[in-house]
Scaffold this motif. Structure first.
Motif, mmCIF file in Angstrom:
data_model
loop_
_atom_site.group_PDB
_atom_site.id
_atom_site.type_symbol
_atom_site.label_atom_id
_atom_site.label_comp_id
_atom_site.label_asym_id
_atom_site.label_seq_id
_atom_site.Cartn_x
_atom_site.Cartn_y
_atom_site.Cartn_z
ATOM 1 N N UNK A 211 25.872 -11.346 -2.289
ATOM 2 C CA UNK A 211 25.285 -11.082 -0.999
ATOM 3 C C UNK A 211 24.316 -9.933 -1.049
ATOM 4 N N UNK A 212 23.518 -9.923 -2.036
ATOM 5 C CA UNK A 212 22.624 -8.773 -2.115
ATOM 6 C C UNK A 212 21.545 -8.787 -1.035
ATOM 7 N N UNK A 213 21.140 -7.579 -0.695
ATOM 8 C CA UNK A 213 19.928 -7.386 0.094
ATOM 9 C C UNK A 213 18.901 -6.878 -0.889
ATOM 10 N N UNK A 214 17.768 -7.547 -0.958
ATOM 11 C CA UNK A 214 16.718 -7.201 -1.905
ATOM 12 C C UNK A 214 15.466 -6.836 -1.129
ATOM 13 N N UNK A 215 14.980 -5.630 -1.373
ATOM 14 C CA UNK A 215 13.760 -5.155 -0.725
ATOM 15 C C UNK A 215 12.691 -5.030 -1.805
ATOM 16 N N UNK A 216 11.590 -5.740 -1.631
ATOM 17 C CA UNK A 216 10.515 -5.776 -2.621
ATOM 18 C C UNK A 216 9.225 -5.287 -1.974
ATOM 19 N N UNK A 217 8.613 -4.300 -2.595
ATOM 20 C CA UNK A 217 7.268 -3.872 -2.214
ATOM 21 C C UNK A 217 6.411 -4.038 -3.464
ATOM 22 N N UNK A 218 5.278 -4.695 -3.319
ATOM 23 C CA UNK A 218 4.419 -4.904 -4.480
ATOM 24 C C UNK A 218 2.971 -4.615 -4.110
ATOM 25 N N UNK A 219 2.188 -4.303 -5.135
ATOM 26 C CA UNK A 219 0.747 -4.118 -4.977
ATOM 27 C C UNK A 219 0.071 -4.902 -6.091
ATOM 28 N N UNK A 220 -0.900 -5.710 -5.719
ATOM 29 C CA UNK A 220 -1.549 -6.579 -6.689
ATOM 30 C C UNK A 220 -2.954 -6.931 -6.222
ATOM 31 N N UNK A 221 -3.798 -7.227 -7.172
ATOM 32 C CA UNK A 221 -5.134 -7.738 -6.869
ATOM 33 C C UNK A 221 -5.066 -9.236 -6.534
ATOM 34 N N UNK A 222 -3.969 -9.865 -6.893
ATOM 35 C CA UNK A 222 -3.811 -11.305 -6.654
ATOM 36 C C UNK A 222 -3.371 -11.554 -5.215
ATOM 37 N N UNK B 148 7.243 -7.102 0.980
ATOM 38 C CA UNK B 148 6.125 -6.413 1.640
ATOM 39 C C UNK B 148 5.025 -6.165 0.619
ATOM 40 N N UNK B 149 3.793 -6.254 1.089
ATOM 41 C CA UNK B 149 2.647 -6.013 0.221
ATOM 42 C C UNK B 149 2.026 -4.662 0.551
ATOM 43 N N UNK B 150 1.696 -3.916 -0.485
ATOM 44 C CA UNK B 150 0.979 -2.648 -0.335
ATOM 45 C C UNK B 150 -0.416 -2.820 -0.917
ATOM 46 N N UNK B 151 -1.352 -2.103 -0.377
ATOM 47 C CA UNK B 151 -2.724 -2.133 -0.878
ATOM 48 C C UNK B 151 -2.768 -1.394 -2.216
ATOM 49 N N UNK B 152 -3.296 -2.012 -3.282
ATOM 50 C CA UNK B 152 -3.389 -1.327 -4.575
ATOM 51 C C UNK B 152 -4.180 -0.012 -4.511
ATOM 52 N N UNK B 153 -5.068 0.107 -3.543
ATOM 53 C CA UNK B 153 -5.816 1.352 -3.381
ATOM 54 C C UNK B 153 -4.934 2.465 -2.830
ATOM 55 N N UNK B 154 -3.809 2.084 -2.219
ATOM 56 C CA UNK B 154 -2.890 3.058 -1.634
ATOM 57 C C UNK B 154 -1.700 3.370 -2.537
#
Length: 132
Positions: A1-12, A45-51
């Motif tokens: 029952x995991x809760x998984x929080x993912x934040x990534x930054x990519x040009x794709x 969640x997506x983060x801006x690679x510039x940030x």
């Protein structure tokens, strides 16, 4: 029952990228950490690679991707070898999905005490005792 929080930054960028990431991480969590995908929750969640800065420069400047993944599991339910295999497999799969990764890319498996962690209003400790 995991809760998984993912934040990534990519040009794709692709319409299905967040769903693909969630599916890949859910599958790896089930396969390596033996967590039931029916009770796995994933936030992407997506983060801006510039940030996103690593080593003093933005990922945009370095033309690299990165992620921060935080996985909550019940304490004592996985071995060191399973967690090591999970870290390596996630790194490889995320590189495929979001592009070449910066070395400073993180995954944290949080082992939470069973009496302080649960879902649906019941702790994992409660579930364990009622199964046994």
């Amino acid at each position: 029952m995991p809760l998984i929080n993912i934040v990534y930054a990519s040009q794709r960028h692709a319409p299905s990228l967040k769903k693909d990431i969630a599916a890949a991480i859910t599958a790896l969590t089930a396969g390596i950490l033996h967590k039931d995908p029916k009770v796995t929750a994933v936030i992407v969640s997506e983060a801006d690679p510039a940030d996103w800065f690593a080593g003093g420069a933005s990922l945009a400047e370095q033309e690299l991707a990165s992620y921060w993944i935080d996985v909550h599991v019940t304490e004592g339910t996985n071995t060191k070898d399973e967690k090591a295999a999970y870290l390596a497999a996630v790194f490889a799969r995320m590189a495929e999905l979001i592009g070449p990764l910066h070395h400073e890319t993180y995954l944290h498996v949080d082992e939470v005490k069973a009496d302080a962690y649960g879902f649906g209003g019941l702790s994992q400790e409660h579930r364990y005792h009622h199964r046994h």
